[in-house]
Design a protein around this motif. Sequence first.
Motif, PDB file in Angstrom:
ATOM      1  N   UNK A 343      42.577  38.014  50.692  1.00  0.00           N
ATOM      2  CA  UNK A 343      42.347  38.667  49.399  1.00  0.00           C
ATOM      3  C   UNK A 343      43.471  38.434  48.403  1.00  0.00           C
ATOM      4  N   UNK A 344      44.727  38.527  48.855  1.00  0.00           N
ATOM      5  CA  UNK A 344      45.836  38.366  47.916  1.00  0.00           C
ATOM      6  C   UNK A 344      45.828  36.974  47.288  1.00  0.00           C
ATOM      7  N   UNK A 345      45.623  35.932  48.111  1.00  0.00           N
ATOM      8  CA  UNK A 345      45.574  34.569  47.597  1.00  0.00           C
ATOM      9  C   UNK A 345      44.349  34.364  46.701  1.00  0.00           C
ATOM     10  N   UNK A 346      43.241  35.017  47.066  1.00  0.00           N
ATOM     11  CA  UNK A 346      42.027  34.913  46.261  1.00  0.00           C
ATOM     12  C   UNK A 346      42.254  35.500  44.878  1.00  0.00           C
ATOM     13  N   UNK A 347      42.936  36.666  44.826  1.00  0.00           N
ATOM     14  CA  UNK A 347      43.231  37.281  43.529  1.00  0.00           C
ATOM     15  C   UNK A 347      44.085  36.361  42.660  1.00  0.00           C
ATOM     16  N   UNK A 348      45.079  35.747  43.271  1.00  0.00           N
ATOM     17  CA  UNK A 348      45.957  34.844  42.521  1.00  0.00           C
ATOM     18  C   UNK A 348      45.169  33.657  41.955  1.00  0.00           C
ATOM     19  N   UNK A 349      44.247  33.136  42.750  1.00  0.00           N
ATOM     20  CA  UNK A 349      43.445  31.999  42.294  1.00  0.00           C
ATOM     21  C   UNK A 349      42.518  32.407  41.149  1.00  0.00           C
ATOM     22  N   UNK A 350      41.870  33.568  41.276  1.00  0.00           N
ATOM     23  CA  UNK A 350      40.993  34.051  40.213  1.00  0.00           C
ATOM     24  C   UNK A 350      41.788  34.328  38.926  1.00  0.00           C
ATOM     25  N   UNK A 351      42.967  34.903  39.067  1.00  0.00           N
ATOM     26  CA  UNK A 351      43.797  35.180  37.892  1.00  0.00           C
ATOM     27  C   UNK A 351      44.225  33.884  37.211  1.00  0.00           C
ATOM     28  N   UNK A 352      44.499  32.844  38.019  1.00  0.00           N
ATOM     29  CA  UNK A 352      44.844  31.539  37.445  1.00  0.00           C
ATOM     30  C   UNK A 352      43.657  30.980  36.671  1.00  0.00           C
ATOM     31  N   UNK A 353      42.459  31.094  37.236  1.00  0.00           N
ATOM     32  CA  UNK A 353      41.254  30.612  36.556  1.00  0.00           C
ATOM     33  C   UNK A 353      41.036  31.373  35.256  1.00  0.00           C
ATOM     34  N   UNK A 354      41.233  32.698  35.300  1.00  0.00           N
ATOM     35  CA  UNK A 354      41.038  33.527  34.104  1.00  0.00           C
ATOM     36  C   UNK A 354      42.013  33.164  32.986  1.00  0.00           C
ATOM     37  N   UNK A 355      43.191  32.719  33.350  1.00  0.00           N
ATOM     38  CA  UNK A 355      44.206  32.415  32.337  1.00  0.00           C
ATOM     39  C   UNK A 355      43.886  31.153  31.552  1.00  0.00           C
ATOM     40  N   UNK A 356      42.961  30.335  32.057  1.00  0.00           N
ATOM     41  CA  UNK A 356      42.673  29.053  31.387  1.00  0.00           C
ATOM     42  C   UNK A 356      41.207  28.871  31.023  1.00  0.00           C
ATOM     43  N   UNK A 357      40.329  29.822  31.384  1.00  0.00           N
ATOM     44  CA  UNK A 357      38.914  29.682  31.067  1.00  0.00           C
ATOM     45  C   UNK A 357      38.698  29.906  29.565  1.00  0.00           C
ATOM     46  N   UNK A 358      37.717  29.202  28.983  1.00  0.00           N
ATOM     47  CA  UNK A 358      37.428  29.329  27.553  1.00  0.00           C
ATOM     48  C   UNK A 358      36.090  30.027  27.281  1.00  0.00           C
ATOM     49  N   UNK A 359      35.132  29.884  28.184  1.00  0.00           N
ATOM     50  CA  UNK A 359      33.792  30.415  27.960  1.00  0.00           C
ATOM     51  C   UNK A 359      33.753  31.913  28.300  1.00  0.00           C
ATOM     52  N   UNK A 360      33.189  32.713  27.379  1.00  0.00           N
ATOM     53  CA  UNK A 360      33.171  34.167  27.567  1.00  0.00           C
ATOM     54  C   UNK A 360      32.341  34.582  28.776  1.00  0.00           C
ATOM     55  N   UNK A 361      31.173  33.946  28.960  1.00  0.00           N
ATOM     56  CA  UNK A 361      30.313  34.310  30.094  1.00  0.00           C
ATOM     57  C   UNK A 361      31.007  33.997  31.420  1.00  0.00           C
ATOM     58  N   UNK A 362      31.675  32.862  31.494  1.00  0.00           N
ATOM     59  CA  UNK A 362      32.390  32.509  32.718  1.00  0.00           C
ATOM     60  C   UNK A 362      33.586  33.438  32.936  1.00  0.00           C
ATOM     61  N   UNK A 363      34.214  33.858  31.834  1.00  0.00           N
ATOM     62  CA  UNK A 363      35.332  34.807  31.958  1.00  0.00           C
ATOM     63  C   UNK A 363      34.842  36.124  32.566  1.00  0.00           C
ATOM     64  N   UNK A 364      33.696  36.602  32.092  1.00  0.00           N
ATOM     65  CA  UNK A 364      33.177  37.862  32.639  1.00  0.00           C
ATOM     66  C   UNK A 364      32.814  37.732  34.116  1.00  0.00           C
ATOM     67  N   UNK A 365      32.284  36.572  34.502  1.00  0.00           N
ATOM     68  CA  UNK A 365      31.959  36.347  35.916  1.00  0.00           C
ATOM     69  C   UNK A 365      33.225  36.399  36.766  1.00  0.00           C
ATOM     70  N   UNK A 366      34.281  35.750  36.308  1.00  0.00           N
ATOM     71  CA  UNK A 366      35.539  35.766  37.042  1.00  0.00           C
ATOM     72  C   UNK A 366      36.114  37.182  37.113  1.00  0.00           C
ATOM     73  N   UNK A 367      35.981  37.936  36.028  1.00  0.00           N
ATOM     74  CA  UNK A 367      36.488  39.319  36.020  1.00  0.00           C
ATOM     75  C   UNK A 367      35.717  40.172  37.039  1.00  0.00           C
ATOM     76  N   UNK A 368      34.405  39.926  37.151  1.00  0.00           N
ATOM     77  CA  UNK A 368      33.618  40.662  38.164  1.00  0.00           C
ATOM     78  C   UNK A 368      34.067  40.312  39.573  1.00  0.00           C
ATOM     79  N   UNK A 369      34.307  39.032  39.795  1.00  0.00           N
ATOM     80  CA  UNK A 369      34.762  38.607  41.123  1.00  0.00           C
ATOM     81  C   UNK A 369      36.114  39.238  41.450  1.00  0.00           C
ATOM     82  N   UNK A 370      36.996  39.273  40.461  1.00  0.00           N
ATOM     83  CA  UNK A 370      38.317  39.847  40.675  1.00  0.00           C
ATOM     84  C   UNK A 370      38.202  41.340  40.937  1.00  0.00           C
ATOM     85  N   UNK A 371      37.316  42.022  40.222  1.00  0.00           N
ATOM     86  CA  UNK A 371      37.142  43.453  40.410  1.00  0.00           C
ATOM     87  C   UNK A 371      36.591  43.767  41.807  1.00  0.00           C
TER      88      UNK A 371
END
Length: 373
Positions: A343-371
């Motif tokens: 889980x800890x490594x997964x959170x770090x990977x999702x946070x890295x993806x969130x820091x560089x994503x541009x599309x709003x819909x994809x950002x929300x999907x990543x935020x759901x996964x992180x939550x």
Amino acid sequence: MLAALIGFLGDFDLAEEAAQEAFAIAAERWPRDGTPENPGAWLLTTARNRAIDRIRRNRTLAAKTRLLEAPDRTDQDVHENPFPDERLELVFTCCHPALATDAQVALTLRTLGGLSTAEIARAFLVGEPTMAQRLVRAKRKIKAAGIPFRVPPDHLLPDRLAAVLAVVYLIFNAGYGGRTELAGEALRLGRSLAELMPDEPEVHGLEAMMLLHDARRTARFRDGDLVLLADQDRSLWDTEQIAEGRRALDRALALHGRGPYVLQAAIASLHADEPRDWRQIAALYGELSRLTESPVVELSRAVAVAEDRGPEAGLEIVDAIALGDYHYLHATRGELLRRLGRSREAREAYERALSIVHDDAERRLLERRLAEL
């Protein structure tokens, strides 16, 4: 409209400026005076007249006399779908072999697809200033070399094919992310290419791939949020379009097609099956990766391998891919780590993806996964 103006004026920058002026004038006048009976003709005539005025002001009238001698267009000259041929001509003009392949694709995305320089830069995984320089150089080269605005003769078509297919593919990808008008434009161009070059398997492969992916368009979003393929409501898929795509794939295979677009169409066709044959999908991605040497394709293979052999096997492939700031790499890594309970490594990977994503819909999907973690 822009394609028609470029063909008429022979100058990309002048055509873009004239089109912008015409739309600005329309935005001011139409709410006050009403929309003209044929908006397309009004815009084209206005843009043409603005371009001629600009030529006069720039004191290049003598060199551009043919523009002033051309007969005025009227509303009756322009139909509801006025410029189908000009769009295809624009693609082949931009894809002239005198230009580097990346410049060909970028210029067509800018002029025909209407993508911003920043969007094109993201598609090519380069910086925006770098892409802006490529576009400027490409326009100058077309003007300086006098590259003609036309579909080339039959014997020259194969030489332009790779770049033209890449252009249509990238326009479709831009539309598939939510800009449906671009996806529709890519499909129209794909069908036109299939009519123009009926014996080219990769043309039919691209057409098939786009049709199969676009058939799922309605199911890809729910209340503005992105829905992954596994979670989509299959009753929303366009079964007639899937059948049309598979017929196009059959034509490509009958022509002994084994190229990248045919392989992608075959993968898309397998994704429409239930249950999905992940072993076959992974094998096709492996062949596609061998042909293209693309790390993005290798990432897709990793996903298929994870479904077939487990997340650890997929993660092993992902960790060997060098894609830097590509958010899908980090999102995929996060998902595989989540499945492995890390889980800890997964959170770090999702946070890295969130820091560089541009599309709003994809950002929300990543935020759901992180939550969910």
